[in-house]
Design a protein around this motif. Structure first.
Motif, PDB file in Angstrom:
ATOM      1  N   UNK A 123      90.785  89.103  -7.869  1.00  0.00           N
ATOM      2  CA  UNK A 123      92.203  88.733  -8.003  1.00  0.00           C
ATOM      3  C   UNK A 123      92.449  87.971  -9.290  1.00  0.00           C
ATOM      4  N   UNK A 124      91.505  87.091  -9.646  1.00  0.00           N
ATOM      5  CA  UNK A 124      91.644  86.356 -10.904  1.00  0.00           C
ATOM      6  C   UNK A 124      91.541  87.300 -12.097  1.00  0.00           C
ATOM      7  N   UNK A 125      90.646  88.286 -11.992  1.00  0.00           N
ATOM      8  CA  UNK A 125      90.507  89.275 -13.062  1.00  0.00           C
ATOM      9  C   UNK A 125      91.795  90.070 -13.224  1.00  0.00           C
ATOM     10  N   UNK A 126      92.399  90.466 -12.098  1.00  0.00           N
ATOM     11  CA  UNK A 126      93.634  91.243 -12.140  1.00  0.00           C
ATOM     12  C   UNK A 126      94.767  90.435 -12.760  1.00  0.00           C
ATOM     13  N   UNK A 127      94.888  89.160 -12.350  1.00  0.00           N
ATOM     14  CA  UNK A 127      95.941  88.304 -12.904  1.00  0.00           C
ATOM     15  C   UNK A 127      95.741  88.110 -14.400  1.00  0.00           C
ATOM     16  N   UNK A 132      97.278  89.259 -20.054  1.00  0.00           N
ATOM     17  CA  UNK A 132      96.906  89.707 -21.404  1.00  0.00           C
ATOM     18  C   UNK A 132      97.723  90.934 -21.805  1.00  0.00           C
ATOM     19  N   UNK A 133      97.817  91.917 -20.901  1.00  0.00           N
ATOM     20  CA  UNK A 133      98.586  93.124 -21.203  1.00  0.00           C
ATOM     21  C   UNK A 133     100.062  92.813 -21.422  1.00  0.00           C
ATOM     22  N   UNK A 134     100.603  91.911 -20.598  1.00  0.00           N
ATOM     23  CA  UNK A 134     102.009  91.537 -20.747  1.00  0.00           C
ATOM     24  C   UNK A 134     102.246  90.824 -22.072  1.00  0.00           C
ATOM     25  N   UNK A 135     101.284  89.969 -22.463  1.00  0.00           N
ATOM     26  CA  UNK A 135     101.421  89.275 -23.750  1.00  0.00           C
ATOM     27  C   UNK A 135     101.424  90.239 -24.917  1.00  0.00           C
ATOM     28  N   UNK A 136     100.481  91.189 -24.919  1.00  0.00           N
ATOM     29  CA  UNK A 136     100.438  92.191 -25.989  1.00  0.00           C
ATOM     30  C   UNK A 136     101.694  93.064 -25.970  1.00  0.00           C
ATOM     31  N   UNK A 137     102.150  93.400 -24.772  1.00  0.00           N
ATOM     32  CA  UNK A 137     103.347  94.226 -24.659  1.00  0.00           C
ATOM     33  C   UNK A 137     104.565  93.506 -25.230  1.00  0.00           C
ATOM     34  N   UNK A 138     104.691  92.215 -24.913  1.00  0.00           N
ATOM     35  CA  UNK A 138     105.834  91.437 -25.390  1.00  0.00           C
ATOM     36  C   UNK A 138     105.807  91.293 -26.910  1.00  0.00           C
ATOM     37  N   UNK A 215     104.684  94.394 -11.827  1.00  0.00           N
ATOM     38  CA  UNK A 215     103.667  94.427 -10.774  1.00  0.00           C
ATOM     39  C   UNK A 215     104.002  93.427  -9.674  1.00  0.00           C
ATOM     40  N   UNK A 216     104.459  92.233 -10.059  1.00  0.00           N
ATOM     41  CA  UNK A 216     104.836  91.218  -9.063  1.00  0.00           C
ATOM     42  C   UNK A 216     106.011  91.696  -8.224  1.00  0.00           C
ATOM     43  N   UNK A 217     106.954  92.361  -8.875  1.00  0.00           N
ATOM     44  CA  UNK A 217     108.155  92.837  -8.175  1.00  0.00           C
ATOM     45  C   UNK A 217     107.963  94.204  -7.532  1.00  0.00           C
TER      46      UNK A 217
END
Length: 300
Positions: A123-127, A132-138, A215-217
């Protein structure tokens, strides 16, 4: 008499065969010793017996109890053997290595996977991965947006809109004396903020579009879609109710495969005409497309 070189080769080969016969895959656990022998228990001993044997030997060989260097070395081996045998998974692997000494590579792989494998909570790996992916995407979205804005600001159309806005703000008069270029640049930046630049393919970044947020939503999105499809099925499949204007518009847009932004630019009269043709029905859509193709040929 065999040559000396042949004798040496035979000796090396014999040593290699002998090293394979002494079960090297078990040596990675307790070196040349047997884990059970180190604790003084049999291979059939239960967890309680193994624990008692370890505590008994600890009282005798622990560095705090026995300062002898040899006893200290023996205690390290005893502690290692206990760590292996107290855990059901590693003990099962060790027992398998004893029973199948010929499977050297398999036993070695299992050992290193158990001891040096990634033990972080998935779960920690997934979070972490989502962050990281969201940061690069932003950052990528902001880079694309800023590059697109910079290109638009160099076009004559943008400069004309900027001049028109400047005339509107100044009441139709513009001061032609430009004494300070920095002031003009600041004024241009202030005016550009008032222009709502909508650039297709490089929209302003939004946190709601990030992978992590989506993913959260995801449960909410799935629930919302399920409710929507359920209402649709009940209203139009079960009750056979006529389509509302919004739903008929949606079906028309989907049938024509028109993107939402392009559909929004179509005038209301054309939309009403398209919706009235009931293009979500296959026969009507085929007739309409055939008519459009003929019209296109005539214009050529």
């Amino acid at each position: 008499m065999a040559p000396p070189a042949t004798i040496r080769w035979f000796a090396v080969a014999s040593a290699l065969v002998f090293s394979l016969l002494i079960s090297p895959s078990t040596a990675i656990y307790c070196d040349e010793d047997d884990c059970y022998d180190l604790l003084g228990v049999s291979q059939n001993a239960n967890a309680s017996e193994i624990k008692k044997a370890y505590y008994k030997l600890s009282l005798k060989h622990h560095p705090d109890k026995n300062p002898d260097p040899e006893s200290r070395k023996l205690f390290v081996k005893i502690a290692n053997a206990y760590e292996i045998l107290k855990d059901e998974a590693t003990r099962e692997q060790y027992d398998y290595a004893i029973a199948h000494p010929e499977e050297v590579f398999y036993n070695t792989a299992r050992y290193y996977r158990a001891y040096y494998g990634h033990k972080t909570d998935p779960r920690a790996v997934l979070v972490g991965l989502l962050l990281v992916l969201s940061g690069f995407q932003y950052l990528n979205q902001w880079t694309r947006y800023n590059q697109a804005i910079a290109m638009v600001k160099k076009t004559p159309a943008y400069k004309n809109r900027l001049r028109a806005l400047e005339l509107e703000r100044s009441g139709g008069t513009v001061n032609k004396k430009k004494s300070n270029k920095q002031l003009d640049k600041k004024k241009e930046e202030d005016l550009s903020k008032e222009l709502d630049l909508q650039i297709k393919g490089a929209e302003k970044p939004s946190i709601w579009e990030l992978i992590g947020v989506r993913f959260i939503l995801l449960p909410y999105t799935i629930g919302k879609l399920s409710l929507w499809y359920g209402c649709w099925f009940w209203r139009y499949k079960v009750k056979k109710a006529p389509y509302s204007w919004e739903d008929a518009t949606y079906l028309t847009q989907r049938s024509l495969r028109v993107p939402p932004d392009a559909w929004g630019n179509i005038d209301e009269f054309t939309k009403e005409d398209l919706v009235g043709k009931r293009l979500w029905e296959k026969s009507n859509l085929e007739s309409y497309l055939a008519e459009m193709r003929k019209e296109s040929k005539r214009r050529r």
